[in-house]
Design a protein around this motif. Structure first.
Motif, mmCIF file in Angstrom:
data_model
loop_
_atom_site.group_PDB
_atom_site.id
_atom_site.type_symbol
_atom_site.label_atom_id
_atom_site.label_comp_id
_atom_site.label_asym_id
_atom_site.label_seq_id
_atom_site.Cartn_x
_atom_site.Cartn_y
_atom_site.Cartn_z
ATOM 1 N N SER A 67 0.829 -1.204 0.000
ATOM 2 C CA SER A 67 0.000 0.000 0.000
ATOM 3 C C SER A 67 0.864 1.256 0.000
ATOM 4 C CB SER A 67 -0.918 -0.004 1.229
ATOM 5 O OG SER A 67 -1.721 1.155 1.254
ATOM 6 N N GLY A 68 0.513 2.210 -0.866
ATOM 7 C CA GLY A 68 1.270 3.453 -0.945
ATOM 8 C C GLY A 68 2.389 3.413 -1.959
ATOM 9 N N THR A 69 2.581 2.279 -2.620
ATOM 10 C CA THR A 69 3.621 2.150 -3.645
ATOM 11 C C THR A 69 2.966 1.787 -4.981
ATOM 12 O OG1 THR A 69 4.005 -0.228 -3.360
ATOM 13 C CG2 THR A 69 5.155 1.269 -1.846
ATOM 14 N N LYS A 70 3.747 1.855 -6.054
ATOM 15 C CA LYS A 70 3.243 1.496 -7.376
ATOM 16 C C LYS A 70 2.919 0.008 -7.472
ATOM 17 C CE LYS A 70 5.517 5.244 -9.897
ATOM 18 N NZ LYS A 70 6.466 5.592 -10.990
ATOM 19 N N LYS A 71 3.541 -0.768 -6.599
ATOM 20 C CA LYS A 71 3.284 -2.209 -6.614
ATOM 21 C C LYS A 71 1.829 -2.520 -6.268
ATOM 22 C CE LYS A 71 7.945 -3.656 -5.179
ATOM 23 N NZ LYS A 71 8.686 -4.358 -4.108
ATOM 24 N N ALA A 72 1.220 -1.661 -5.465
ATOM 25 C CA ALA A 72 -0.153 -1.919 -5.024
ATOM 26 C C ALA A 72 -1.091 -2.009 -6.221
ATOM 27 C CB ALA A 72 -0.610 -0.828 -4.065
ATOM 28 N N ALA A 73 -0.944 -1.086 -7.176
ATOM 29 C CA ALA A 73 -1.790 -1.111 -8.369
ATOM 30 C C ALA A 73 -1.524 -2.366 -9.193
ATOM 31 C CB ALA A 73 -1.541 0.134 -9.216
ATOM 32 N N PHE A 74 -0.262 -2.731 -9.296
ATOM 33 C CA PHE A 74 0.113 -3.922 -10.061
ATOM 34 C C PHE A 74 -0.541 -5.172 -9.463
ATOM 35 C CE2 PHE A 74 2.947 -7.577 -10.508
ATOM 36 C CZ PHE A 74 3.078 -7.643 -11.885
ATOM 37 N N TYR A 75 -0.429 -5.328 -8.145
ATOM 38 C CA TYR A 75 -1.007 -6.503 -7.492
ATOM 39 C C TYR A 75 -2.533 -6.469 -7.557
ATOM 40 C CZ TYR A 75 3.484 -7.959 -5.476
ATOM 41 O OH TYR A 75 4.766 -8.405 -5.297
ATOM 42 N N ALA A 76 -3.117 -5.269 -7.457
ATOM 43 C CA ALA A 76 -4.574 -5.155 -7.528
ATOM 44 C C ALA A 76 -5.093 -5.642 -8.878
ATOM 45 C CB ALA A 76 -5.001 -3.706 -7.288
ATOM 46 N N VAL A 77 -4.398 -5.294 -9.936
ATOM 47 C CA VAL A 77 -4.800 -5.749 -11.271
ATOM 48 C C VAL A 77 -4.681 -7.265 -11.371
ATOM 49 C CG1 VAL A 77 -4.165 -5.701 -13.707
ATOM 50 C CG2 VAL A 77 -4.263 -3.569 -12.395
ATOM 51 N N LYS A 78 -3.581 -7.817 -10.840
ATOM 52 C CA LYS A 78 -3.404 -9.276 -10.862
ATOM 53 C C LYS A 78 -4.534 -9.967 -10.089
ATOM 54 C CE LYS A 78 0.497 -9.766 -13.143
ATOM 55 N NZ LYS A 78 0.583 -10.573 -14.392
ATOM 56 N N LEU A 79 -4.866 -9.409 -8.941
ATOM 57 C CA LEU A 79 -5.940 -9.987 -8.126
ATOM 58 C C LEU A 79 -7.273 -9.893 -8.850
ATOM 59 C CD1 LEU A 79 -7.098 -11.158 -5.526
ATOM 60 C CD2 LEU A 79 -7.081 -8.829 -4.549
ATOM 61 N N SER A 80 -7.538 -8.754 -9.471
ATOM 62 C CA SER A 80 -8.784 -8.564 -10.190
ATOM 63 C C SER A 80 -8.929 -9.579 -11.322
ATOM 64 C CB SER A 80 -8.849 -7.137 -10.744
ATOM 65 O OG SER A 80 -10.001 -6.957 -11.513
ATOM 66 N N ARG A 81 -7.856 -9.802 -12.046
ATOM 67 C CA ARG A 81 -7.902 -10.767 -13.151
ATOM 68 C C ARG A 81 -8.123 -12.186 -12.644
ATOM 69 N NH1 ARG A 81 -2.855 -8.349 -16.719
ATOM 70 N NH2 ARG A 81 -4.018 -6.628 -17.687
ATOM 71 N N LEU A 82 -7.523 -12.502 -11.530
ATOM 72 C CA LEU A 82 -7.734 -13.827 -10.941
ATOM 73 C C LEU A 82 -9.205 -14.029 -10.594
ATOM 74 C CD1 LEU A 82 -6.375 -16.447 -9.638
ATOM 75 C CD2 LEU A 82 -6.466 -15.166 -7.500
ATOM 76 N N LEU A 83 -9.796 -13.012 -9.988
ATOM 77 C CA LEU A 83 -11.200 -13.104 -9.583
ATOM 78 C C LEU A 83 -12.127 -13.143 -10.800
ATOM 79 C CD1 LEU A 83 -11.079 -10.494 -6.683
ATOM 80 C CD2 LEU A 83 -11.274 -12.974 -6.433
ATOM 81 N N LEU A 84 -11.753 -12.409 -11.840
ATOM 82 C CA LEU A 84 -12.613 -12.328 -13.016
ATOM 83 C C LEU A 84 -12.492 -13.576 -13.902
ATOM 84 C CD1 LEU A 84 -14.516 -10.605 -14.799
ATOM 85 C CD2 LEU A 84 -12.453 -9.689 -15.909
ATOM 86 N N LYS A 85 -11.270 -13.964 -14.206
ATOM 87 C CA LYS A 85 -11.049 -15.033 -15.179
ATOM 88 C C LYS A 85 -11.172 -16.431 -14.580
ATOM 89 C CE LYS A 85 -9.982 -12.081 -18.472
ATOM 90 N NZ LYS A 85 -10.859 -11.885 -19.653
ATOM 91 N N LEU A 86 -10.688 -16.589 -13.373
ATOM 92 C CA LEU A 86 -10.645 -17.937 -12.807
ATOM 93 C C LEU A 86 -11.777 -18.217 -11.826
ATOM 94 C CD1 LEU A 86 -6.784 -18.233 -12.291
ATOM 95 C CD2 LEU A 86 -8.159 -19.145 -14.149
ATOM 96 N N GLU A 87 -12.063 -17.229 -10.980
ATOM 97 C CA GLU A 87 -13.141 -17.437 -10.013
ATOM 98 C C GLU A 87 -14.492 -16.980 -10.557
ATOM 99 O OE1 GLU A 87 -12.336 -16.194 -6.048
ATOM 100 O OE2 GLU A 87 -10.252 -16.881 -6.078
ATOM 101 N N LYS A 88 -14.474 -16.372 -11.763
ATOM 102 C CA LYS A 88 -15.706 -15.958 -12.435
ATOM 103 C C LYS A 88 -16.574 -15.055 -11.555
ATOM 104 C CE LYS A 88 -14.495 -18.796 -15.724
ATOM 105 N NZ LYS A 88 -13.872 -18.280 -16.967
ATOM 106 N N ASP A 89 -15.919 -14.107 -10.904
ATOM 107 C CA ASP A 89 -16.634 -13.209 -9.992
ATOM 108 C C ASP A 89 -16.319 -11.762 -10.358
ATOM 109 O OD1 ASP A 89 -17.795 -11.841 -7.883
ATOM 110 O OD2 ASP A 89 -17.262 -13.367 -6.397
#
Length: 402
Positions: free
Chosen positions: A280-302
């Protein structure tokens, strides 16, 4: 088998000769005359001295005497005497001086052939050996020329296809080049084809002793164990690595993808949420958020959970073009026109680059053309997009005029 091992061979042979163990010395010569070493000529010269100065009875076994004597008789067109018919007990006493001289010459001739073949092997390796200036480990880097020489030498030995020589050369190389992961990886890759345990040993030596902070090696080791089905070992390697190198993106992603590949989506999600929180507070946060979002969208279908992750991330980093682009794709996947419009509006009101705004605006137009039902929304989006293009063109001209 080492190219510079001559002193050891000489000392060993001298020891046997000094103790009148001529048969043992002969056996050692038969070994070293087939090994390409720096002083191969010296070994052959000393071998000639031994053979010429002693009776063959002293350095040959009874079986060897019988075999050579029988072969000489056959070559001289005499009646060949079968080995089993020769009097093995008193063969040594029955040989004349002429017989002994013929046996001695036969030994010299056969070993001369060994020597000549070995000379060819020595010449093949001499140019590589001359390029090796450092035989042991030093803290200072190995220069580029020597590294290139090691690579070529290893390629040559592998083309020759003698496993023992290849292993020996890798071990030699890894004394001066112990801090270069490319050679450890190459060694492990080679050993995979011959022995799982040997390849694992190479990885262990590299990762636990010489290069504990080189994450590429550890990750390759983890992949090696995963391929073998050793999931607990692979997981432990990555977990231990992250303790040593906390915050390395590649390591965390490898852990996430490892769990995903093996069907543990809950753990993969947990690891990504933890990464988002810790960065949190670094550029990495956005990167990880996108990875998490894709996991939830593509694999968990949510898609709802995927959207929530990006919305939360944008609250903390409203000017991230990466987050705006990914949120738009999620909203389009949800097929919600109002959400798409709101998403693009937020992006256009942010401080992201105009070029990114243009991309998002264009994507909105395509979505409304394909899925929208309100002509006014489409026309408004079109007008706004044209305005963006004109603004961008005006800025380009202004920069060009300067």
């Amino acid at each position: 088998m080492e190219f510079h091992s001559d002193d050891f061979w000489s000392l060993y042979i001298e020891y046997e000769i000094k103790n009148n163990n001529f048969k043992e010395a002969m056996a050692l010569y038969d070994r070293v005359l087939n090994i390409p070493t720096q002083q191969y000529e010296t070994h052959f010269q000393r071998f000639n001295i031994l053979v010429s100065s002693r009776s063959p009875v002293e350095y040959l076994t009874t079986e060897e005497l019988i075999a050579i004597h029988s072969k000489i008789q056959a070559e001289n067109d005499n009646d060949q005497i079968a080995m089993e018919d020769l009097p093995s007990v008193d063969i040594e006493d029955s040989l004349s001086e002429t017989d002994l001289q013929k046996i001695r010459q036969h030994i010299l001739d056969t070993r001369k052939q060994m020597y000549l073949l070995n000379e060819i092997q020595v010449k093949k390796r001499s140019k590589f050996e001359e390029g090796i200036k450092r035989l042991y480990f030093f803290a200072s880097p190995v220069n580029v020329k020597q590294l290139r020489n090691w690579r070529k030498y290893l390629d040559f030995e592998m083309s020759e296809g003698q496993h023992e020589r290849i292993v020996m050369l890798y071990e030699r190389c890894l004394m001066p080049c112990a801090k270069y992961e490319e050679f450890w990886l190459s060694y492990a890759q080679y050993m995979k084809e011959h022995s799982v345990e040997a390849a694992r040993s190479v990885f262990e030596r590299a990762c636990r002793i010489h290069l504990p902070l080189k994450f590429t090696l550890h990750l390759q080791w983890a992949l090696f164990e995963e391929k073998l089905g050793q999931l607990d070992s692979a997981r432990a390697i990555m977990c231990n690595l992250e303790k040593v190198l906390p915050g390395v993106v590649m390591v965390r992603l490898r852990r996430v993808n490892f769990e995903r590949r093996n069907g543990n989506l809950q753990e993969a999600e947990r690891l990504l949420r933890e990464a988002v929180h810790n960065s949190s507070g670094t550029k990495k946060a956005a990167f990880y958020a996108v990875k998490l979002s894709r996991l939830l969208l593509k694999l968990e279908k949510d898609p709802e959970k995927a959207r929530d992750v990006l919305v939360d991330a944008l609250k903390k980093d409203p000017n991230s073009p990466y987050l705006h682009q990914c949120l738009l794709e999620v909203e389009i996947a949800r097929d919600d026109v109002d959400s798409v419009m709101h998403c693009v509006k937020s992006a256009l009101n942010s401080n992201i680059h105009d070029a990114i705004k243009g991309i998002l605006s264009q994507r909105r137009l395509e979505f409304l053309e394909d899925c929208g039902n309100n002509i006014n929304s489409l026309l408004n989006a079109y007008d706004e997009h044209q305005t963006l293009l004109k603004q961008e063109e005006f800025k380009r001209k202004a920069v060009h005029d300067k």
